[in-house]
Design an enzyme around this catalytic site. Sequence first.
Site, PDB file in Angstrom:
ATOM      1  N   ASP A 157      53.523  38.197  34.273  1.00 37.77           N
ATOM      2  CA  ASP A 157      52.254  38.169  34.982  1.00 37.77           C
ATOM      3  C   ASP A 157      52.297  36.974  35.933  1.00 37.77           C
ATOM      4  O   ASP A 157      52.677  35.870  35.537  1.00 37.77           O
ATOM      5  CB  ASP A 157      51.103  38.008  33.978  1.00 37.77           C
ATOM      6  CG  ASP A 157      49.877  38.804  34.378  1.00 37.77           C
ATOM      7  OD1 ASP A 157      49.440  38.641  35.523  1.00 37.77           O
ATOM      8  OD2 ASP A 157      49.353  39.556  33.543  1.00 37.77           O
ATOM      9  N   ASP A 170      48.454  39.247  39.594  1.00 36.21           N
ATOM     10  CA  ASP A 170      47.035  39.168  39.289  1.00 36.21           C
ATOM     11  C   ASP A 170      46.195  39.064  40.569  1.00 36.21           C
ATOM     12  O   ASP A 170      46.490  38.235  41.437  1.00 36.21           O
ATOM     13  CB  ASP A 170      46.821  37.908  38.427  1.00 36.21           C
ATOM     14  CG  ASP A 170      45.465  37.858  37.780  1.00 36.21           C
ATOM     15  OD1 ASP A 170      45.199  38.699  36.922  1.00 36.21           O
ATOM     16  OD2 ASP A 170      44.673  36.965  38.135  1.00 36.21           O
ATOM     17  N   GLU A 200      47.789  43.882  41.338  1.00 39.73           N
ATOM     18  CA  GLU A 200      46.436  44.255  40.919  1.00 39.73           C
ATOM     19  C   GLU A 200      45.544  44.147  42.146  1.00 39.73           C
ATOM     20  O   GLU A 200      45.338  43.053  42.683  1.00 39.73           O
ATOM     21  CB  GLU A 200      45.939  43.319  39.810  1.00 39.73           C
ATOM     22  CG  GLU A 200      44.610  43.779  39.235  1.00 39.73           C
ATOM     23  CD  GLU A 200      43.854  42.695  38.466  1.00 39.73           C
ATOM     24  OE1 GLU A 200      43.012  43.037  37.645  1.00 39.73           O
ATOM     25  OE2 GLU A 200      44.096  41.503  38.714  1.00 39.73           O
ATOM     26  N   HIS A 248      44.281  45.095  29.373  1.00 35.97           N
ATOM     27  CA  HIS A 248      43.586  44.016  28.647  1.00 35.97           C
ATOM     28  C   HIS A 248      42.192  43.728  29.196  1.00 35.97           C
ATOM     29  O   HIS A 248      41.467  42.911  28.625  1.00 35.97           O
ATOM     30  CB  HIS A 248      44.438  42.752  28.700  1.00 35.97           C
ATOM     31  CG  HIS A 248      44.547  42.213  30.099  1.00 35.97           C
ATOM     32  ND1 HIS A 248      45.206  42.879  31.111  1.00 35.97           N
ATOM     33  CD2 HIS A 248      44.055  41.089  30.660  1.00 35.97           C
ATOM     34  CE1 HIS A 248      45.102  42.178  32.230  1.00 35.97           C
ATOM     35  NE2 HIS A 248      44.417  41.086  31.990  1.00 35.97           N
ATOM     36  N   ASP A 249      41.826  44.336  30.300  1.00 34.65           N
ATOM     37  CA  ASP A 249      40.497  44.135  30.893  1.00 34.65           C
ATOM     38  C   ASP A 249      39.591  45.341  30.700  1.00 34.65           C
ATOM     39  O   ASP A 249      38.457  45.343  31.193  1.00 34.65           O
ATOM     40  CB  ASP A 249      40.620  43.902  32.412  1.00 34.65           C
ATOM     41  CG  ASP A 249      41.324  42.609  32.759  1.00 34.65           C
ATOM     42  OD1 ASP A 249      41.230  41.649  31.976  1.00 34.65           O
ATOM     43  OD2 ASP A 249      41.977  42.571  33.828  1.00 34.65           O
TER      44      ASP A 249
HETATM   45  C1  GLC Z   1      42.702  39.731  36.550  1.00 36.47           C
HETATM   46  C2  GLC Z   1      43.127  39.728  35.105  1.00 36.47           C
HETATM   47  C3  GLC Z   1      41.969  39.275  34.267  1.00 36.47           C
HETATM   48  C4  GLC Z   1      41.606  37.872  34.680  1.00 36.47           C
HETATM   49  C5  GLC Z   1      41.339  37.791  36.179  1.00 36.47           C
HETATM   50  C6  GLC Z   1      41.346  36.370  36.641  1.00 36.47           C
HETATM   51  O1  GLC Z   1      41.713  40.651  36.809  1.00 36.47           O
HETATM   52  O2  GLC Z   1      43.608  40.988  34.744  1.00 36.47           O
HETATM   53  O3  GLC Z   1      42.262  39.328  32.888  1.00 36.47           O
HETATM   54  O4  GLC Z   1      40.488  37.446  33.977  1.00 36.47           O
HETATM   55  O5  GLC Z   1      42.315  38.454  36.931  1.00 36.47           O
HETATM   56  O6  GLC Z   1      42.631  35.844  36.587  1.00 36.47           O
END
Ligand code: GLC
Length: 556
Positions: free
Chosen positions: A98, A200, A256, A328-329
């Site tokens: 990540d 991310d 992402e 995980h979100d």
């Molecule tokens: C992304 C991650 C999430 C995190 C956010 C800030 O969306 O997947 O878990 O809280 O970024 O880093």
Amino acid sequence: MKTPWWKEAVVYQIYPRSFMDSNGDGIGDLNGITGKLDYLKKLGINVIWMSPVYQSPNDDNGYDISDYQAIMKEFGTMEDFDRLLTEAHNRGIRIVMDLVVNHTSDEHTWFVESRKSRENEYSDYYIWRDGKPDGSAPNNWGSCFGGSAWQYDSERGQYYLHLFSKKQPDLNWDNPKVRKEVFDMMTWWCEKGIDGFRMDVISMISKTKEMPDGEVENGLYGSFGPYCIHGPNVHKYLREMNETVLSRYDLMTVGETSGVTPEQACLYAGETTNELNMVFQFEHVDIAGRFGKWNDQKMPLTRLKEILSKWQTQLSGKAWNSLYWDNHDQPRAVSRFGDDRPEFRVMSAKMLATCLHMMQGTPYIYQGEELGMTNYPFESPKDFRDIESIHAYEEWCESGRVPHETFWPCITAVSRDNARTPIQWDDSPNAGFTKGTPWIQVNPNYKEINAKAELADPDSVFYYYQKLIALRKQYPVIVHGTYRLLLADSEELFAYTREYQGEKLLVVCSFVDHKVSYELPEEFKNKELLIGNRENSYGTEVMELSPYEAFVLRAV
Ligand code: GLC
Ligand code: CA
């Protein structure tokens, strides 16, 4: 042209904190993962994406990094990491890291220095602005985790921007020194032999210079979206990253990119744009309602099909899809898109797996999904560990805006903590996750739902995933086939075909808890069954499909 390995891969996402604890401190760790590599090998996946394992004060469980080249103490040491990498590679499993570089932790030395003054080596590493003449924040933007997106720093006498928590200040990507630091750090990991990056919130790294007030959506703060998402230089910076780092190694990269459209995805991850390999789109998991993302509504099946089919057809030949139901979100797939009542859980988990794994793109399995793990039965806000859920409850309920009874079903339906309860390994105390006290509650259903029980049952969700993964390796049509949606108007069935070099698949999935009758298209009558979650006959008569039935037929 040879197909790149990541197009044929199946990725398994690990949230290390909740995967396996090897030393009894209640927190999952790297040695815990190494100890479970044979389990993952058995499942058949060939890539692991690990949520962040870097040094972090854990305001957002590792998504707030204070040292990119050190391992979080609770997770182990760099030697443990090296051993995990070697052991994974020995089993033919690659490791994707990540990469969290939109922001750092406020405890990162860059920020510690940056906040000291307006003139120092790091002063321009973050996004600093003066307040308004009355001393208030530079604009009305709200952060993703509640409150203003600006935090005043008295040491420096200015505000800094944080799109997430105030312990996650946003880096200033317009500063070439920042880009060089990030690229050097990435190169360091690549030289170690890692196999890729999941990036991310990478669509947020470039912000507009002007930062006007944003549109107020939910009554409190304005949206930063138009000024910070897919910003002016994002593609330029990613091409620079690609040229400086990515193109020099054999990697898999996935960005992402919330709010992304297929057109934008073709830029981020186009076959010829030299940025990333894939992106995560969010349309099928974003169901905003009265309270923003906090919503217990199910998306109508016709809408879900419309979205996923659009991504299948519009990226075809231009960019590559990443396929996922959860991460995980997000809440647990079987609870959100399937049916987690005991009589339907296994069937609907297998159905969802069929529906996703037969599409074009790289499938991602979130830890526990292969067991059909479910959402957590939250009883009180005290159960929350996640910063986002805790702040949302404060902002919507404790503030008196919405009564608890109204908000509670909405927050529990989508809280990120649903995905973060420990993996249920067996029926011993704490589901075999830890010998100590787990950092977050174990789902009480672990006695029925656990890996040990599933490994002993040939009909389990685990072995169904194993079979789907094996099929993908065996039939190129699953990787390359052209997608076509059938029965677009049905609120009961998700059916589609895939076609490649004279080979054709029919995928039929029932998304409802009652029987549905269905007649096979002529060309699939009496054809080979590749996989199904129930016995049925695939002949000429009209079929009766059981609740959540799914099957795949192959015609050549
Ligand atoms: C992304 C991650 C999430 C995190 C956010 C800030 O969306 O997947 O878990 O809280 O970024 O880093
Ligand atoms: Ca531990």
